[in-house]
Design a protein around this motif. Sequence first.
Motif, PDB file in Angstrom:
ATOM      1  N   TYR A 120      21.167  -7.389   0.865  1.00 13.61           N
ATOM      2  CA  TYR A 120      20.182  -6.409   0.415  1.00 13.61           C
ATOM      3  C   TYR A 120      19.938  -5.323   1.462  1.00 13.61           C
ATOM      4  O   TYR A 120      20.151  -5.531   2.660  1.00 13.61           O
ATOM      5  N   ALA A 121      19.454  -4.188   0.985  1.00 17.05           N
ATOM      6  CA  ALA A 121      18.952  -3.121   1.850  1.00 17.05           C
ATOM      7  C   ALA A 121      17.447  -3.026   1.635  1.00 17.05           C
ATOM      8  O   ALA A 121      16.958  -3.224   0.516  1.00 17.05           O
ATOM      9  N   LEU A 122      16.707  -2.724   2.685  1.00 14.36           N
ATOM     10  CA  LEU A 122      15.240  -2.707   2.626  1.00 14.36           C
ATOM     11  C   LEU A 122      14.751  -1.612   1.677  1.00 14.36           C
ATOM     12  O   LEU A 122      14.977  -0.422   1.907  1.00 14.36           O
ATOM     13  N   GLU A 123      14.069  -2.047   0.606  1.00 14.47           N
ATOM     14  CA  GLU A 123      13.612  -1.092  -0.407  1.00 14.47           C
ATOM     15  C   GLU A 123      12.574  -1.739  -1.308  1.00 14.47           C
ATOM     16  O   GLU A 123      12.714  -2.890  -1.711  1.00 14.47           O
ATOM     17  N   PHE A 124      11.534  -0.963  -1.662  1.00 11.28           N
ATOM     18  CA  PHE A 124      10.478  -1.384  -2.580  1.00 11.28           C
ATOM     19  C   PHE A 124      10.795  -0.801  -3.950  1.00 11.28           C
ATOM     20  O   PHE A 124      10.973   0.406  -4.090  1.00 11.28           O
ATOM     21  N   HIS A 125      10.883  -1.654  -4.973  1.00  6.60           N
ATOM     22  CA  HIS A 125      11.243  -1.202  -6.311  1.00  6.60           C
ATOM     23  C   HIS A 125      10.064  -1.285  -7.276  1.00  6.60           C
ATOM     24  O   HIS A 125       9.447  -2.340  -7.416  1.00  6.60           O
ATOM     25  N   VAL A 126       9.803  -0.167  -7.940  1.00  2.32           N
ATOM     26  CA  VAL A 126       8.838  -0.120  -9.042  1.00  2.32           C
ATOM     27  C   VAL A 126       9.478   0.639 -10.194  1.00  2.32           C
ATOM     28  O   VAL A 126      10.393   1.434  -9.992  1.00  2.32           O
ATOM     29  N   ASP A 127       8.993   0.385 -11.423  1.00  2.02           N
ATOM     30  CA  ASP A 127       9.567   1.127 -12.544  1.00  2.02           C
ATOM     31  C   ASP A 127       8.920   2.507 -12.642  1.00  2.02           C
ATOM     32  O   ASP A 127       7.950   2.832 -11.949  1.00  2.02           O
ATOM     33  N   VAL A 128       9.477   3.317 -13.501  1.00  2.29           N
ATOM     34  CA  VAL A 128       9.097   4.731 -13.560  1.00  2.29           C
ATOM     35  C   VAL A 128       7.645   4.917 -14.016  1.00  2.29           C
ATOM     36  O   VAL A 128       6.969   5.848 -13.572  1.00  2.29           O
ATOM     37  N   ASP A 129       7.149   4.035 -14.873  1.00  5.32           N
ATOM     38  CA  ASP A 129       5.748   4.148 -15.299  1.00  5.32           C
ATOM     39  C   ASP A 129       4.797   3.976 -14.115  1.00  5.32           C
ATOM     40  O   ASP A 129       3.854   4.757 -13.932  1.00  5.32           O
ATOM     41  N   GLU A 130       5.032   2.928 -13.321  1.00  5.77           N
ATOM     42  CA  GLU A 130       4.172   2.671 -12.168  1.00  5.77           C
ATOM     43  C   GLU A 130       4.304   3.776 -11.126  1.00  5.77           C
ATOM     44  O   GLU A 130       3.319   4.192 -10.519  1.00  5.77           O
ATOM     45  N   ALA A 131       5.520   4.237 -10.915  1.00  6.61           N
ATOM     46  CA  ALA A 131       5.747   5.300  -9.934  1.00  6.61           C
ATOM     47  C   ALA A 131       5.048   6.589 -10.361  1.00  6.61           C
ATOM     48  O   ALA A 131       4.427   7.271  -9.534  1.00  6.61           O
ATOM     49  N   ASN A 132       5.132   6.916 -11.636  1.00  3.29           N
ATOM     50  CA  ASN A 132       4.480   8.132 -12.116  1.00  3.29           C
ATOM     51  C   ASN A 132       2.964   8.039 -11.996  1.00  3.29           C
ATOM     52  O   ASN A 132       2.294   9.011 -11.626  1.00  3.29           O
ATOM     53  N   ALA A 133       2.414   6.871 -12.307  1.00  7.57           N
ATOM     54  CA  ALA A 133       0.960   6.696 -12.213  1.00  7.57           C
ATOM     55  C   ALA A 133       0.470   6.852 -10.778  1.00  7.57           C
ATOM     56  O   ALA A 133      -0.608   7.390 -10.528  1.00  7.57           O
ATOM     57  N   ALA A 134       1.274   6.362  -9.828  1.00  4.96           N
ATOM     58  CA  ALA A 134       0.888   6.423  -8.412  1.00  4.96           C
ATOM     59  C   ALA A 134       1.413   7.683  -7.715  1.00  4.96           C
ATOM     60  O   ALA A 134       1.100   7.910  -6.550  1.00  4.96           O
ATOM     61  N   ILE A 135       2.200   8.486  -8.443  1.00  7.96           N
ATOM     62  CA  ILE A 135       2.866   9.681  -7.892  1.00  7.96           C
ATOM     63  C   ILE A 135       3.744   9.291  -6.703  1.00  7.96           C
ATOM     64  O   ILE A 135       3.627   9.814  -5.597  1.00  7.96           O
TER      65      ILE A 135
ATOM     66  N   TYR B  19       0.844  -1.198   0.000  1.00  5.91           N
ATOM     67  CA  TYR B  19       0.000   0.000   0.000  1.00  5.91           C
ATOM     68  C   TYR B  19       0.875   1.243   0.000  1.00  5.91           C
ATOM     69  O   TYR B  19       1.788   1.366   0.826  1.00  5.91           O
ATOM     70  N   ALA B  20       0.616   2.140  -0.939  1.00  4.75           N
ATOM     71  CA  ALA B  20       1.352   3.402  -1.019  1.00  4.75           C
ATOM     72  C   ALA B  20       0.431   4.543  -0.616  1.00  4.75           C
ATOM     73  O   ALA B  20      -0.638   4.727  -1.199  1.00  4.75           O
ATOM     74  N   GLU B  21       0.837   5.283   0.390  1.00  4.15           N
ATOM     75  CA  GLU B  21       0.062   6.441   0.835  1.00  4.15           C
ATOM     76  C   GLU B  21       1.032   7.455   1.418  1.00  4.15           C
ATOM     77  O   GLU B  21       1.778   7.162   2.346  1.00  4.15           O
ATOM     78  N   GLY B  22       1.057   8.612   0.842  1.00  4.75           N
ATOM     79  CA  GLY B  22       1.932   9.660   1.345  1.00  4.75           C
ATOM     80  C   GLY B  22       1.521  11.004   0.780  1.00  4.75           C
ATOM     81  O   GLY B  22       0.588  11.099  -0.024  1.00  4.75           O
ATOM     82  N   GLU B  23       2.225  12.038   1.169  1.00  2.96           N
ATOM     83  CA  GLU B  23       1.894  13.385   0.707  1.00  2.96           C
ATOM     84  C   GLU B  23       2.060  13.458  -0.809  1.00  2.96           C
ATOM     85  O   GLU B  23       3.131  13.199  -1.347  1.00  2.96           O
ATOM     86  N   GLY B  24       0.989  13.792  -1.499  1.00  3.17           N
ATOM     87  CA  GLY B  24       1.023  13.895  -2.948  1.00  3.17           C
ATOM     88  C   GLY B  24       0.881  12.570  -3.670  1.00  3.17           C
ATOM     89  O   GLY B  24       0.778  12.531  -4.895  1.00  3.17           O
ATOM     90  N   THR B  25       0.879  11.457  -2.923  1.00  3.47           N
ATOM     91  CA  THR B  25       0.787  10.133  -3.536  1.00  3.47           C
ATOM     92  C   THR B  25      -0.672   9.725  -3.690  1.00  3.47           C
ATOM     93  O   THR B  25      -1.473   9.925  -2.790  1.00  3.47           O
TER      94      THR B  25
END
Length: 197
Positions: free
Chosen positions: A169-184, A147-153
């Motif tokens: 590894y370091a703790l991190e959620f990876h998405v590509d730029v298309d998905e990130a842009n769609a979800a802000i 679940y993504a919820e944040g200011e402007g998201t």
Amino acid sequence: MKLKQPAIKSGVSNRHLHLSEEDIGRLFGSGHQLTPIKDLGQPGQFACDEKVILVGPKGAITGVRVLGPARKATQIEVSRTDAFSLGIKPPIKDSGDHAGTAGLTIVGPKGTVVLNSGVMLAKRHIHMTPEDAEVYGVKDKDIVMVYAEGEGTRRVIFDDVLVRVHSNYALEFHVDVDEANAAIINNNDPVYIIEEL
């Protein structure tokens, strides 16, 4: 909805490629060593000064950055938008799984590499250590919802998120730029593994 704590930071992945030693030599000259310019979120991974041109049946994309260090096999990760521009149909794949992936041509300053496979849309995933996995109650190769919820998201639930567990590894959620842009979603924005909808 019940969310697992703590939050996990996001890492937005733009188009890039990982090269084998052999292909580094073909593209940049025999014996060439990659030039690190910036460390990435995962330990030992870095962005390089080197860039290439990706050429597909329909078009080309210039200035595509190489990431280091060298890998056993060359792998290119693009977005769906990139795939349309290139005229290819890469599948969604986990990193390293090249079965059934697309091909294209890579043009470097010293030569060209024609790939029959290795081009993919990266499956969305979370990197974490075994200790992190214990905290979240998950294991390597689990599939979770995020679940993504944040200011402007935009409030978005990502399904089919692969958990990748390794001590490096370091703790991190990876998405590509298309998905990130769609979800802000921006780099370092918080997301949460969903425990219960």
